[in-house]
Design a protein around this motif. Structure first.
Motif, PDB file in Angstrom:
ATOM      1  N   PHE A 297       0.790  -1.194  -0.094  1.00 39.75           N
ATOM      2  CA  PHE A 297       0.076  -0.099  -0.210  1.00 39.75           C
ATOM      3  C   PHE A 297       0.790   1.162   0.086  1.00 39.75           C
ATOM      4  N   ILE A 298       1.801   1.277   1.006  1.00 36.89           N
ATOM      5  CA  ILE A 298       2.535   2.316   0.952  1.00 36.89           C
ATOM      6  C   ILE A 298       3.637   2.891  -0.215  1.00 36.89           C
ATOM      7  N   LEU A 299       3.756   1.745  -1.133  1.00 38.48           N
ATOM      8  CA  LEU A 299       4.558   1.547  -2.222  1.00 38.48           C
ATOM      9  C   LEU A 299       3.509   2.046  -3.706  1.00 38.48           C
ATOM     10  N   GLY A 300       2.318   1.860  -3.242  1.00 35.81           N
ATOM     11  CA  GLY A 300       1.229   2.327  -4.467  1.00 35.81           C
ATOM     12  C   GLY A 300       1.007   0.914  -5.290  1.00 35.81           C
ATOM     13  N   LEU A 301       1.509  -0.244  -4.768  1.00 32.07           N
ATOM     14  CA  LEU A 301       1.214  -1.580  -5.319  1.00 32.07           C
ATOM     15  C   LEU A 301      -0.125  -2.140  -5.048  1.00 32.07           C
ATOM     16  N   PRO A 302      -0.364  -3.082  -5.750  1.00 37.19           N
ATOM     17  CA  PRO A 302      -1.721  -3.614  -5.413  1.00 37.19           C
ATOM     18  C   PRO A 302      -1.846  -4.436  -4.165  1.00 37.19           C
ATOM     19  N   VAL A 303      -2.863  -3.978  -3.299  1.00 39.71           N
ATOM     20  CA  VAL A 303      -3.197  -4.814  -2.149  1.00 39.71           C
ATOM     21  C   VAL A 303      -3.892  -5.860  -2.318  1.00 39.71           C
ATOM     22  N   GLN A 304      -3.496  -7.240  -1.569  1.00 43.86           N
ATOM     23  CA  GLN A 304      -4.302  -8.345  -1.816  1.00 43.86           C
ATOM     24  C   GLN A 304      -5.959  -8.178  -1.134  1.00 43.86           C
ATOM     25  N   GLU A 305      -6.961  -8.515  -1.798  1.00 46.17           N
ATOM     26  CA  GLU A 305      -8.175  -8.664  -1.528  1.00 46.17           C
ATOM     27  C   GLU A 305      -8.470  -9.762  -0.690  1.00 46.17           C
ATOM     28  N   ASP A 306      -9.047  -9.673   0.433  1.00 44.83           N
ATOM     29  CA  ASP A 306      -9.189 -10.827   1.364  1.00 44.83           C
ATOM     30  C   ASP A 306     -10.707 -11.119   1.406  1.00 44.83           C
ATOM     31  N   ASN A 307     -10.994 -12.365   1.634  1.00 38.41           N
ATOM     32  CA  ASN A 307     -12.270 -13.112   1.850  1.00 38.41           C
ATOM     33  C   ASN A 307     -12.792 -13.072   3.206  1.00 38.41           C
ATOM     34  N   VAL A 308     -13.681 -12.285   3.412  1.00 39.46           N
ATOM     35  CA  VAL A 308     -14.447 -12.077   4.883  1.00 39.46           C
ATOM     36  C   VAL A 308     -14.537 -13.292   5.719  1.00 39.46           C
ATOM     37  N   ASN A 309     -14.773 -14.619   4.942  1.00 38.14           N
ATOM     38  CA  ASN A 309     -14.831 -15.654   5.528  1.00 38.14           C
ATOM     39  C   ASN A 309     -13.801 -16.646   5.902  1.00 38.14           C
ATOM     40  N   HIS A 310     -12.615 -16.093   5.506  1.00 40.98           N
ATOM     41  CA  HIS A 310     -11.454 -16.863   5.525  1.00 40.98           C
ATOM     42  C   HIS A 310     -10.917 -16.921   6.953  1.00 40.98           C
ATOM     43  N   GLU A 311     -10.864 -18.049   7.607  1.00 38.22           N
ATOM     44  CA  GLU A 311     -10.607 -18.317   9.033  1.00 38.22           C
ATOM     45  C   GLU A 311      -9.129 -18.873   9.224  1.00 38.22           C
TER      46      GLU A 311
END
Length: 390
Positions: A297-311
């Motif tokens: 994020f602080i480098l302006g690179l894509p951030v991984q999207e996260d699955n809300v259900n991932h436990e």
């Protein structure tokens, strides 16, 4: 001395990332930056901070002193890729001042950075019909309508770790406080800690946890996972908030209380969630590499999207405090033996050093350790009693 490892003329031809602070909390970020092959340019008030030895350039400057930090960074004559901060309060203001000065990814407009200020936050929330919480600075308390048989909180305008917070009923001890304190209506309800990463106007990371306090205190004692229905309900409020304030790119931490009729944002930071979320909870609750994605994020690179259900492996994170009247000496080998008698599977987060002596808590920081576990039938009171049983 401006540099601790490389002289400027001998620096490697590699990207430089600024670290606002080089203390213990910042260490996981600094180490990961180094692991990814970048140079670290760090500053801290503590000349002997633990992260200094990992810095390619270091200067003894307070994380609150953004003007001196910017002057030093300018004098180095380097090109910077990003600026990171694993702290809170004024250090986050410094991070944003640097990001804006050097036009770095994650920079925020000043009006958003000002939301870190509790008074300004409440003013803007109320102006946009996102809060009805009654709150005022102590010096203006004559305008605050104190209702009979209602509870009120007095807390510092600037502060952290839930220290120096008091509850009053009807009468406020005005002589004890000055304009550095605020008076706030006390509301009961379910409390949440929210972690957000917004990139290109999209929520890339959204985690909602139950937040419970040590009984009869404001000290955070437990974080736990929530069900999907709670996620959806709070998400509607968050999307409205993000749209109204036009937040397009931000790392955010929000403490929110939900009662029967409203959602109230109690505190907000444009920074990490804290309480070991970025280093432990994100990994063991959700299998998410928060530190790595924070750097993206602080480098302006894509951030991984996260699955809300991932436990992940654990569901509960408990701070353990000294609830006895006697000093407690840290011995992690004994702590592990004691817990293993009662909890089948757990992980200990060593927040203190062996030999440290811990008394009754005055803030969140006065904990003995933290424990990750899955014992759903073990409430906060029980785990503390278990911990201090013979």
């Amino acid at each position: 001395m401006a540099c601790c490892c490389n002289e400027i003329k001998g620096a490697r031809k590699i990207g430089h990332i600024i670290s606002v602070g080089t203390g213990k909390n910042q260490l996981p970020l600094i180490k990961e930056i180094k692991n990814r092959g970048f140079n670290v340019v760090g500053f801290d008030l503590n000349e002997d901070s633990i992260g200094k030895k990992y810095c390619d350039f270091f200067k003894n400057i307070s994380t609150w002193n953004y003007s001196d930090a910017i002057e030093w960074l300018k004098d180095l004559g380097l090109s910077y890729l990003g600026v990171g901060c694993f702290s809170y309060g004024n250090a986050l203001v410094t991070q944003q001042k640097i990001a804006n000065y050097f036009d770095l990814p994650g920079k925020l407009p000043e009006e958003l950075v000002n939301l870190n200020n509790k008074v300004y936050l409440r003013k803007m929330l109320r102006a946009n019909h996102l809060s009805t919480l009654n709150e005022i600075v102590i010096k203006d308390k004559c305008d605050f309508q104190v209702e009979k048989d209602r509870l009120y909180i007095v807390k510092p305008l600037v502060g952290g770790s839930s220290s120096d917070i008091k509850v009053y009923n009807n009468k406020i001890e005005g002589d004890k406080y000055n304009e550095s304190y605020m008076l706030q209506e006390y509301i009961s309800g379910k409390e949440y800690r929210i972690s957000l990463i917004i990139q290109d106007s999209k929520i890339k990371f959204y985690k909602l946890m139950n937040k419970e306090n040590l009984p009869a205190t404001f000290f955070t004692s437990r974080f736990s996972r929530v069900n999907i229905e709670e996620y959806k309900e709070i998400e509607l409020f968050l999307k409205k908030f993000l749209t109204i304030f036009n937040i397009k790119n931000a790392i955010m931490k929000i403490d929110l209380i939900k009662d029967k009729q409203r959602n109230e944002i109690i505190e907000l930071d444009f920074g990490i969630p804290g309480d070991y979320f970025e280093t432990y909870i994100s990994k063991y609750f959700y299998n998410y590499d928060y530190v790595g994605n924070y750097i993206n994020f602080i480098l302006g690179l894509p951030v991984q999207e996260d699955n809300v259900n991932h436990e992940g492996k654990y569901s509960y994170f408990d701070y353990i405090y000294n609830i006895s009247s006697n000093p407690f000496t840290i011995d992690y080998s004994l702590i592990e033996k004691k817990l293993s008698k009662y909890i089948k599977d757990f992980g200990i987060i060593q927040t203190k050093n062996d030999g440290d002596i811990i008394g009754f808590p005055k803030s969140n920081l006065d904990n003995i350790c933290a424990v990750l576990h899955n014992e759903q039938n073990l409430d906060i009171k029980s785990i503390h009693e278990l911990f201090f049983s013979n």
